[in-house]
Write an enzyme that holds these catalytic residues in place. Structure first.
Site, PDB file in Angstrom:
ATOM      1  N   LYS A 208      -6.990   2.034  27.648  1.00  0.00           N
ATOM      2  CA  LYS A 208      -8.157   1.706  26.823  1.00  0.00           C
ATOM      3  C   LYS A 208      -8.327   2.751  25.712  1.00  0.00           C
ATOM      4  O   LYS A 208      -8.509   2.423  24.559  1.00  0.00           O
ATOM      5  CB  LYS A 208      -9.405   1.635  27.710  1.00  0.00           C
ATOM      6  CG  LYS A 208     -10.679   1.359  26.947  1.00  0.00           C
ATOM      7  CD  LYS A 208     -11.876   1.220  27.866  1.00  0.00           C
ATOM      8  CE  LYS A 208     -13.147   1.172  27.022  1.00  0.00           C
ATOM      9  NZ  LYS A 208     -14.362   1.044  27.816  1.00  0.00           N
ATOM     10  N   GLU A 214      -2.077  11.156  31.889  1.00  0.00           N
ATOM     11  CA  GLU A 214      -0.994  10.601  32.722  1.00  0.00           C
ATOM     12  C   GLU A 214      -0.214   9.543  31.937  1.00  0.00           C
ATOM     13  O   GLU A 214       1.019   9.542  31.907  1.00  0.00           O
ATOM     14  CB  GLU A 214      -1.567   9.943  33.994  1.00  0.00           C
ATOM     15  CG  GLU A 214      -2.163  10.911  34.996  1.00  0.00           C
ATOM     16  CD  GLU A 214      -3.653  11.121  34.797  1.00  0.00           C
ATOM     17  OE1 GLU A 214      -4.147  10.932  33.654  1.00  0.00           O
ATOM     18  OE2 GLU A 214      -4.325  11.494  35.779  1.00  0.00           O
ATOM     19  N   GLY A 265     -12.926   0.063  31.804  1.00  0.00           N
ATOM     20  CA  GLY A 265     -11.536   0.130  32.275  1.00  0.00           C
ATOM     21  C   GLY A 265     -11.316  -0.678  33.542  1.00  0.00           C
ATOM     22  O   GLY A 265     -10.351  -1.442  33.658  1.00  0.00           O
ATOM     23  N   ARG A 266     -12.205  -0.526  34.521  1.00  0.00           N
ATOM     24  CA  ARG A 266     -12.004  -1.212  35.810  1.00  0.00           C
ATOM     25  C   ARG A 266     -12.372  -2.690  35.749  1.00  0.00           C
ATOM     26  O   ARG A 266     -12.291  -3.392  36.750  1.00  0.00           O
ATOM     27  CB  ARG A 266     -12.769  -0.482  36.925  1.00  0.00           C
ATOM     28  CG  ARG A 266     -14.231  -0.221  36.621  1.00  0.00           C
ATOM     29  CD  ARG A 266     -14.840   0.784  37.607  1.00  0.00           C
ATOM     30  NE  ARG A 266     -16.191   1.183  37.227  1.00  0.00           N
ATOM     31  CZ  ARG A 266     -16.486   2.162  36.375  1.00  0.00           C
ATOM     32  NH1 ARG A 266     -15.511   2.831  35.774  1.00  0.00           N
ATOM     33  NH2 ARG A 266     -17.727   2.480  36.095  1.00  0.00           N
ATOM     34  N   GLU A 351     -15.840   3.838  41.747  1.00  0.00           N
ATOM     35  CA  GLU A 351     -16.008   4.430  40.417  1.00  0.00           C
ATOM     36  C   GLU A 351     -17.286   3.885  39.762  1.00  0.00           C
ATOM     37  O   GLU A 351     -17.921   4.558  38.968  1.00  0.00           O
ATOM     38  CB  GLU A 351     -14.779   4.156  39.532  1.00  0.00           C
ATOM     39  CG  GLU A 351     -14.703   5.087  38.326  1.00  0.00           C
ATOM     40  CD  GLU A 351     -13.387   4.987  37.551  1.00  0.00           C
ATOM     41  OE1 GLU A 351     -13.214   4.006  36.816  1.00  0.00           O
ATOM     42  OE2 GLU A 351     -12.545   5.907  37.655  1.00  0.00           O
ATOM     43  N   HIS A 382      -2.473  -2.601  64.014  1.00  0.00           N
ATOM     44  CA  HIS A 382      -1.600  -1.717  64.792  1.00  0.00           C
ATOM     45  C   HIS A 382      -1.706  -0.282  64.297  1.00  0.00           C
ATOM     46  O   HIS A 382      -0.812   0.530  64.534  1.00  0.00           O
ATOM     47  CB  HIS A 382      -0.158  -2.225  64.739  1.00  0.00           C
ATOM     48  CG  HIS A 382      -0.041  -3.590  65.348  1.00  0.00           C
ATOM     49  ND1 HIS A 382       0.179  -3.791  66.687  1.00  0.00           N
ATOM     50  CD2 HIS A 382      -0.203  -4.821  64.811  1.00  0.00           C
ATOM     51  CE1 HIS A 382       0.176  -5.089  66.948  1.00  0.00           C
ATOM     52  NE2 HIS A 382      -0.053  -5.734  65.822  1.00  0.00           N
ATOM     53  N   LYS A 491     -10.392  16.665  35.052  1.00  0.00           N
ATOM     54  CA  LYS A 491      -9.474  16.574  33.899  1.00  0.00           C
ATOM     55  C   LYS A 491      -9.479  17.881  33.117  1.00  0.00           C
ATOM     56  O   LYS A 491      -8.433  18.404  32.731  1.00  0.00           O
ATOM     57  CB  LYS A 491      -9.938  15.471  32.936  1.00  0.00           C
ATOM     58  CG  LYS A 491      -9.658  14.065  33.365  1.00  0.00           C
ATOM     59  CD  LYS A 491      -9.969  13.137  32.187  1.00  0.00           C
ATOM     60  CE  LYS A 491     -10.189  11.711  32.601  1.00  0.00           C
ATOM     61  NZ  LYS A 491     -10.713  10.859  31.556  1.00  0.00           N
TER      62      LYS A 491
HETATM   63  O1  F6P Z   1     -10.438   7.413  35.873  1.00  0.00           O
HETATM   64  C1  F6P Z   1     -11.170   7.360  34.699  1.00  0.00           C
HETATM   65  C2  F6P Z   1     -10.726   6.257  33.816  1.00  0.00           C
HETATM   66  O2  F6P Z   1     -11.427   6.362  32.630  1.00  0.00           O
HETATM   67  C3  F6P Z   1     -10.888   4.857  34.412  1.00  0.00           C
HETATM   68  O3  F6P Z   1     -12.177   4.381  34.348  1.00  0.00           O
HETATM   69  C4  F6P Z   1      -9.906   4.104  33.606  1.00  0.00           C
HETATM   70  O4  F6P Z   1      -9.626   2.849  34.161  1.00  0.00           O
HETATM   71  C5  F6P Z   1      -8.730   5.061  33.639  1.00  0.00           C
HETATM   72  O5  F6P Z   1      -9.327   6.342  33.519  1.00  0.00           O
HETATM   73  C6  F6P Z   1      -7.695   4.855  32.583  1.00  0.00           C
HETATM   74  O6  F6P Z   1      -8.232   5.000  31.308  1.00  0.00           O
HETATM   75  P1  F6P Z   1      -7.471   4.473  30.031  1.00  0.00           P
HETATM   76  O7  F6P Z   1      -7.316   3.008  30.164  1.00  0.00           O
HETATM   77  O8  F6P Z   1      -8.329   4.855  28.873  1.00  0.00           O
HETATM   78  O9  F6P Z   1      -6.136   5.154  29.989  1.00  0.00           O
END
Ligand code: F6P
Length: 528
Positions: A208, A214, A265-266, A351, A382, A491
């Site tokens: 987003k 990452e 995002g979620r 979240e 199990h 972060k």
């Molecule tokens: O974990 C925090 C967060 O902002 C989530 O809400 C989101 O889905 C994820 O990081 C990834 O964010 P982005 O889509 O901006 O890379």
């Protein structure tokens, strides 16, 4: 907008009194023995989903007060505000409109009449992007040169598409392989790249913000690998899914599909972030996925509280968390294709509602989001079902089962369904045994969600059901379910620790952090 925190309503106090006087000792077995209609009373159909709520620790008096609680806390008004495009994400001053992504397009005439006429422009943009994205998905599907699609994203930019592509395996184009790389741990990307050829690979960089460390690190490494292996046509092999198209261009990706800051995002699997799903199941399948979710939106926005499934589930969640004091909910999908369902729900609910302050920043005097956890059945049986049946904690279980299988292995599906039903039954009925070890206390609650089939439409409806249920409990708790400030501190500290891992400087750190840094700085054998 009427909004009253749940603990300030008269219904809350009445529920407390009722809990103390009798609801805390409610017994499911007695409830069924004395009410022949309990299953009918406490079950209901919603689009694509049948829900049996009868094995929950509620009776009609509790349920009535929970409905009062929803009314007094202004949950319907809060819902209507979200569905009118009001900036209900107050800490980020943003509207919350993931539901708009699955709204059918309106004609100009319709848009003047419609309840959502104030967001008609946004809806037009949604459909323009959707059409372009689905046309692109179709091109990729037909491109025999692309055999592997790699989604690089994390959190909502990974969990939704990954869960859905796995869940819809029966609809997925057999000629392509789908990979999901989320972790910054290089083992994940390296293991994936090992199996790929640049000329046959499409990388989808899903973020987003297009700043998440990452995803950016994995995207950089994927691009470096692609170029080092002789790959040249970035426009064909890299596509960005983001609200930050400018940053994607700066990164060197010209093929982009955008979305908007009013999609959390979620909640973003319905947007361009859903492209892997669209490639996997095709444009028509993706439209059915959206339509299933839209049907649930209609149900949520129109059904009276008493017959509104997301409302009933959200109210139950508050009842369990704040009156019974249950700290977790176990998610038990009895379908192996739903193996990422628990992980998806973890982000969605924890979240969204894992907050200790209300929307105004005031500390809350009651508990909020429970821990969600689980594995597909029958595997969980199990592993940890022992604890669910005989442990000291009561953990409500949420089963998901699917009537029709998508395989031809006679007997397996009957056995699977029998196990799902039997586990819910065993949790409730228990077994009296004087020996202690063989005694099952029973009276352990569960909800049973049943789909006729696991299709794009039913999966869409199931996800939307969960989104709205999380909205309801968040609204009752008075929190902003749409921010996630809690991920920020880690972060920032990771940046500092990363620099210190280079420099070795431990000045000003606590003893444990400093100690770990020293251990990590100690050289390890070259063979590793
Ligand atoms: O974990 C925090 C967060 O902002 C989530 O809400 C989101 O889905 C994820 O990081 C990834 O964010 P982005 O889509 O901006 O890379």
């Amino acid at each position: 907008m009427t909004r009253m925190r749940c603990d300030r309503t008269p219904a809350w106090r009445e529920l407390q009194a009722l809990f103390k006087s009798k609801a805390s000792t409610f017994d499911l077995r007695n409830a069924f023995a004395t009410d022949a209609n309990r299953f009918e009373t406490f079950s209901q159909s919603a689009p694509h989903v049948f829900a049996d709520l009868s094995k929950n620790l509620i009776d009609s008096s509790v349920q009535q007060l929970l409905f009062d609680l929803a009314r007094q806390a202004g949950v319907t008004e809060q819902r209507d505000a979200m569905l009118a495009g009001v900036a209900v994400n107050s800490t980020e001053q943003r509207a919350v409109m993931h539901w708009l992504l699955r709204n059918p397009a309106l004609s100009i005439a319709d848009s003047e009449q419609s309840a959502i006429k104030n967001v008609a422009n946004e809806l037009a943009q949604v459909h323009a992007t959707l059409d372009a994205m689905l046309a692109y998905a179709q091109t990729v599907r037909e491109d025999a040169g692309i055999t592997d699609v790699v989604n690089i994203g994390i959190g909502g930019s990974d969990l939704g598409p990954q869960m859905a592509v796995l869940a819809l395996d029966g609809y997925v184009l057999a000629e392509k392989r789908f990979h999901f790389v989320s972790n910054v741990d290089g083992h994940e990307l390296a293991a994936t790249l090992k199996r790929l050829k640049p000329e046959n690979t499409l990388f989808l960089i899903a973020s987003k913000t297009f700043t998440t460390i990452e995803t950016m690190t994995n995207a950089q490494s994927a691009k470096a690998w692609f170029e080092a292996k002789g790959g040249t046509d970035i426009a064909r092999h890299f596509c960005a899914l983001t609200t930050n198209v400018q940053a994607a261009h700066a990164f060197g990706i010209s093929t982009t599909f955008g979305f908007w800051d009013w999609v959390g995002g979620r909640y973003s699997v319905w947007s361009a972030i859903g492209l892997p799903v669209a490639i996997a199941i095709g444009p028509q399948g993706f439209r059915e996925f959206l339509a299933g979710a839209h049907a649930m939106d209609e149900h949520f926005s129109r059904a009276p509280i008493e017959r509104n499934l997301p409302m009933r589930l959200g109210l139950l969640d508050v009842w369990y968390r704040n009156f019974h004091g249950f700290t977790s909910r176990s998610i038990a999908p009895y379908h192996s294709a739903l193996r990422r369902w628990p992980a998806y729900l973890q982000q969605l609910e924890m979240e969204s509602n894992g907050k200790r302050v209300d929307a105004t920043g005031e500390a809350l005097p009651y508990a909020t989001a429970p821990v969600l956890w689980g594995e597909p059945g029958t595997n969980g049986q199990h592993a940890y079902f022992q604890m669910l049946h005989q442990g000291t904690d009561v953990v409500p279980v949420e089963f998901v089962a699917v009537k029709a299988p998508q395989h031809n292995l006679p007997g397996h599906h009957t056995l699977l369904l029998a196990n799902a039903v039997a586990q819910a039954q065993a949790l409730m009925v228990g077994k009296v045994d004087s020996g202690g070890h063989r005694h099952f206390p029973g009276n352990r609650p569960s909800t049973f969600l049943l789909l006729d089939e696991l299709s794009p439409a039913s999966l869409g409806a199931l996800i939307a059901l969960q989104e709205h249920r999380v909205f309801v409990s968040g609204a009752l708790w008075g929190i902003n379910s749409f921010d996630q400030w809690g991920v920020e501190l880690g972060k920032v500290l990771a940046q500092d620790v990363e620099a210190r891992l280079g420099s070795g400087d431990t000045t000003g750190l606590d003893g444990s952090t400093a100690g770990l840094l020293c251990r990590l700085k100690t050289p390890w054998p070259a063979s590793l």
